[in-house]
Design a protein around this motif. Structure first.
Motif, PDB file in Angstrom:
ATOM      1  N   PRO A 206     147.982  18.420  -6.854  1.00 14.66           N
ATOM      2  CA  PRO A 206     148.488  18.819  -5.540  1.00 14.66           C
ATOM      3  C   PRO A 206     149.672  19.770  -5.618  1.00 14.66           C
ATOM      4  CG  PRO A 206     149.107  16.547  -6.044  1.00 14.66           C
ATOM      5  CD  PRO A 206     148.140  16.981  -7.097  1.00 14.66           C
ATOM      6  N   ALA A 207     150.284  19.892  -6.818  1.00 14.45           N
ATOM      7  CA  ALA A 207     151.422  20.794  -6.957  1.00 14.45           C
ATOM      8  C   ALA A 207     150.984  22.256  -7.078  1.00 14.45           C
ATOM      9  CB  ALA A 207     152.254  20.402  -8.181  1.00 14.45           C
ATOM     10  N   ALA A 208     149.693  22.488  -7.307  1.00 19.61           N
ATOM     11  CA  ALA A 208     149.207  23.860  -7.463  1.00 19.61           C
ATOM     12  C   ALA A 208     149.264  24.592  -6.130  1.00 19.61           C
ATOM     13  CB  ALA A 208     147.776  23.854  -7.994  1.00 19.61           C
ATOM     14  N   PRO A 209     149.655  25.871  -6.128  1.00 16.86           N
ATOM     15  CA  PRO A 209     149.669  26.634  -4.882  1.00 16.86           C
ATOM     16  C   PRO A 209     148.252  26.880  -4.391  1.00 16.86           C
ATOM     17  CG  PRO A 209     150.060  28.086  -6.754  1.00 16.86           C
ATOM     18  CD  PRO A 209     150.069  26.680  -7.289  1.00 16.86           C
ATOM     19  N   GLU A 210     148.106  27.182  -3.106  1.00 11.26           N
ATOM     20  CA  GLU A 210     146.795  27.507  -2.579  1.00 11.26           C
ATOM     21  C   GLU A 210     146.217  28.704  -3.349  1.00 11.26           C
ATOM     22  OE1 GLU A 210     145.102  25.845  -0.640  1.00 11.26           O
ATOM     23  OE2 GLU A 210     146.252  24.898   0.961  1.00 11.26           O
TER      24      GLU A 210
ATOM     25  N   THR B 284     148.259  29.674 -12.646  1.00 11.59           N
ATOM     26  CA  THR B 284     148.990  30.184 -11.495  1.00 11.59           C
ATOM     27  C   THR B 284     149.903  31.329 -11.933  1.00 11.59           C
ATOM     28  OG1 THR B 284     150.867  28.684 -11.777  1.00 11.59           O
ATOM     29  CG2 THR B 284     148.995  27.880 -10.478  1.00 11.59           C
ATOM     30  N   PRO B 285     150.297  32.210 -10.993  1.00  9.05           N
ATOM     31  CA  PRO B 285     151.173  33.325 -11.376  1.00  9.05           C
ATOM     32  C   PRO B 285     152.472  32.887 -12.043  1.00  9.05           C
ATOM     33  CG  PRO B 285     150.191  33.760  -9.243  1.00  9.05           C
ATOM     34  CD  PRO B 285     149.795  32.354  -9.611  1.00  9.05           C
ATOM     35  N   ALA B 286     153.088  31.815 -11.547  1.00 12.63           N
ATOM     36  CA  ALA B 286     154.333  31.341 -12.156  1.00 12.63           C
ATOM     37  C   ALA B 286     154.099  30.873 -13.583  1.00 12.63           C
ATOM     38  CB  ALA B 286     154.930  30.212 -11.315  1.00 12.63           C
TER      39      ALA B 286
ATOM     40  N   TRP C 241     144.353  31.220  -2.492  1.00 15.55           N
ATOM     41  CA  TRP C 241     144.498  32.522  -1.836  1.00 15.55           C
ATOM     42  C   TRP C 241     145.916  33.065  -2.008  1.00 15.55           C
ATOM     43  CZ3 TRP C 241     141.761  36.464  -0.484  1.00 15.55           C
ATOM     44  CH2 TRP C 241     142.243  37.410   0.430  1.00 15.55           C
ATOM     45  N   ALA C 242     146.910  32.192  -1.985  1.00 13.41           N
ATOM     46  CA  ALA C 242     148.292  32.630  -2.204  1.00 13.41           C
ATOM     47  C   ALA C 242     148.457  33.197  -3.607  1.00 13.41           C
ATOM     48  CB  ALA C 242     149.258  31.468  -1.977  1.00 13.41           C
ATOM     49  N   SER C 243     147.804  32.583  -4.586  1.00 10.47           N
ATOM     50  CA  SER C 243     147.861  33.103  -5.951  1.00 10.47           C
ATOM     51  C   SER C 243     147.224  34.485  -6.034  1.00 10.47           C
ATOM     52  CB  SER C 243     147.151  32.145  -6.914  1.00 10.47           C
ATOM     53  OG  SER C 243     147.860  30.928  -7.044  1.00 10.47           O
ATOM     54  N   PHE C 244     146.085  34.651  -5.349  1.00 12.98           N
ATOM     55  CA  PHE C 244     145.423  35.956  -5.359  1.00 12.98           C
ATOM     56  C   PHE C 244     146.301  37.031  -4.718  1.00 12.98           C
ATOM     57  CE2 PHE C 244     142.710  39.113  -3.225  1.00 12.98           C
ATOM     58  CZ  PHE C 244     142.080  39.663  -4.333  1.00 12.98           C
ATOM     59  N   ILE C 245     146.904  36.708  -3.580  1.00 15.91           N
ATOM     60  CA  ILE C 245     147.770  37.679  -2.899  1.00 15.91           C
ATOM     61  C   ILE C 245     148.942  38.061  -3.795  1.00 15.91           C
ATOM     62  CG2 ILE C 245     149.378  37.984  -0.977  1.00 15.91           C
ATOM     63  CD1 ILE C 245     146.446  38.249  -0.186  1.00 15.91           C
ATOM     64  N   GLU C 246     149.528  37.077  -4.493  1.00 14.27           N
ATOM     65  CA  GLU C 246     150.634  37.392  -5.398  1.00 14.27           C
ATOM     66  C   GLU C 246     150.175  38.316  -6.519  1.00 14.27           C
ATOM     67  OE1 GLU C 246     154.050  35.204  -8.161  1.00 14.27           O
ATOM     68  OE2 GLU C 246     152.958  34.046  -6.649  1.00 14.27           O
ATOM     69  N   GLN C 247     148.962  38.108  -7.021  1.00 16.21           N
ATOM     70  CA  GLN C 247     148.443  38.998  -8.064  1.00 16.21           C
ATOM     71  C   GLN C 247     148.274  40.419  -7.529  1.00 16.21           C
ATOM     72  OE1 GLN C 247     144.962  36.706  -9.009  1.00 16.21           O
ATOM     73  NE2 GLN C 247     145.976  35.562 -10.644  1.00 16.21           N
ATOM     74  N   ILE C 248     147.819  40.559  -6.303  1.00 15.29           N
ATOM     75  CA  ILE C 248     147.687  41.887  -5.695  1.00 15.29           C
ATOM     76  C   ILE C 248     149.061  42.524  -5.519  1.00 15.29           C
ATOM     77  CG2 ILE C 248     146.979  43.144  -3.625  1.00 15.29           C
ATOM     78  CD1 ILE C 248     144.657  42.227  -5.405  1.00 15.29           C
TER      79      ILE C 248
END
Length: 437
Positions: A23-27, A342-344, A29-36
């Protein structure tokens, strides 16, 4: 090399995944947006089109009602997301899993856009899913669910519009039902509406192994350039279905020592090496690795702490979080799953000097051979498995070389380099096509 510096399923699905969810993982779609967002500064004159990638072109949410075997009526929520169609028809799998959400399907469709462009396939990105546990349903119920879902999304799929494929919880039988349903509704046999079909219905030789084979090819190429040979390497694999299982087998056959495995049922290890052929046979007969006599049980936490040369997360997204990234003991991460890091966590691995071969490159073998299947269906001319594997090798190695060179040139990670190449291709197509009306 600069790639890690701070400067920048089958009858038994792979896997059910509930034990992996954090549950600590970000959504997603949020990870994808951060990659963009991270790649936007590299887009130059194309940067004005970057927001195109932050908005899926089309989202369809459908109700999937069926009569269950006991006579009751059950409703399931299904999705089909077309993220971007600038370079061609949508392409992406259909997932049956109890944790499927629209947010996840959106992200998976975005990653398909990047993946298809990264290996230069003439496709856009799409993805589908239904929130259900396939293990809790009979074959007849799964057929009714699949056919109703196909009828509901039939308005936006087609051989030249959007081509589904198998994913977690689905297989070639699912695709056969989808193809038949679509064909009955349009009044003619349309083999090209899905890929990953049985050979007898226009499927392609080599498709079953394609994603796992691509993961192995990507690992081999990364190892060559990082002076980490496959022969004698210590390998840890999460997920033991059509991706992780086949990748593990190919590592094993190439002389690597697979020392730990994790699937939906168990986490196991053997420092002397696991007999992958025996493990695959055992898993096929029992439905999982639990109780496999050729290895000892491990805790989930210990799995991520095993020293290795190659770590292959091939289960679900969001597996390598910052806490795990800080303690993982490996030299190269090869992402068999979509969005496992995740990006982080990506930043932490980079700072620690751990090379990450990103999902949008490493697991592109499946969609590449799906493309071959689609082409063969259009021409009604089919290739040998040797030809399929040779073409896959050529495309995967060529894409890897271009991405490695971009990473060196821009002094960025392999993930950023992959996104640079893919986004440039997608946004150039968007600019050249213009806006209508």
């Amino acid at each position: 090399m600069s790639h890690t510096k701070k400067t920048d399923t089958a009858q038994h699905p792979e896997p059910s995944g509930l034990s992996f969810l954090n549950p600590a993982a970000p959504e997603p779609w949020a990870s994808f947006i951060e990659q963009i967002d991270r790649v936007a500064p590299h887009m130059g004159a194309l940067s004005k089109w970057v927001d195109t990638l932050k908005h899926p072109k089309r989202i369809l949410v459908v109700d999937v009602p069926i009569h269950r075997d006991d006579g009751t009526v059950a409703h399931y929520e299904g999705y089909r997301v077309q993220h971007n169609l600038s370079r061609g028809p949508g392409k992406g799998g259909v997932r049956f899993h109890p944790a499927v959400t629209l947010n996840e399907v959106m992200a998976l469709s975005g990653w398909m856009t990047i993946k298809n462009a990264a290996v230069n396939l003439p496709y856009g990105g799409a993805k589908g899913g239904i929130r259900l546990d396939p293990r809790a349903h009979s074959r007849d119920e799964l057929e009714r669910i699949t056919r109703r879902y196909t009828s509901e999304i039939g308005v936006i799929i087609g051989p030249g519009k959007d081509i589904p494929a198998p994913d977690i919880g689905t297989n070639e039988q699912t695709m056969a039902w989808m193809m038949d349903t679509y064909s009955m509704n349009v009044g003619s046999t349309a083999t090209g509406v899905v890929t990953g079909k049985p050979i007898s219905l226009g499927g392609s030789l080599g498709r079953h192994e394609a994603t796992g084979r691509g993961v192995f090819i990507a690992a081999r190429e990364a190892g060559r350039r990082s002076h980490v040979p496959i022969k004698g390497a210590r390998v840890v694999v999460q997920g033991f279905g059509n991706v992780g299982g086949i990748a593990a087998r190919m590592f094993h056959e190439a002389g690597a020592t697979v020392i730990a495995l994790q699937d939906h049922s168990a986490t196991i290890g053997n420092e002397a090496g696991i007999d992958i052929h025996a493990a695959l046979a055992y898993s096929a007969s029992t439905g999982g690795l639990k109780g496999f006599p050729g290895a000892s049980p491990l805790s989930v936490d210990d799995f991520w702490l095993i020293p290795s040369d190659f770590l292959v997360p091939a289960a679900l997204e969001g597996q390598i979080l910052p806490e795990r990234a800080a303690t993982i003991k490996t030299r190269i991460v090869v992402e068999g799953a979509n969005g496992p890091t995740t990006p982080a966590a990506d930043d932490i691995l980079r700072d620690r000097g751990i090379l990450v071969v990103p999902d949008v490159l490493a697991n592109a073998g499946g969609v590449t051979v799906s493309y071959f299947e689609w082409v063969q269906d259009f021409s009604s001319f089919f290739w040998s498995e040797e030809e399929i594997n040779s073409r896959l090798e050529r495309i995967m190695v060529g894409a890897f070389e271009a991405i490695w060179e971009m990473a060196d040139e821009r002094n960025v990670s392999l993930r950023t380099a992959t996104f640079i190449i893919a986004c440039q291709r997608v946004l150039a197509a968007r600019e050249q096509r213009g806006l209508y009306p």
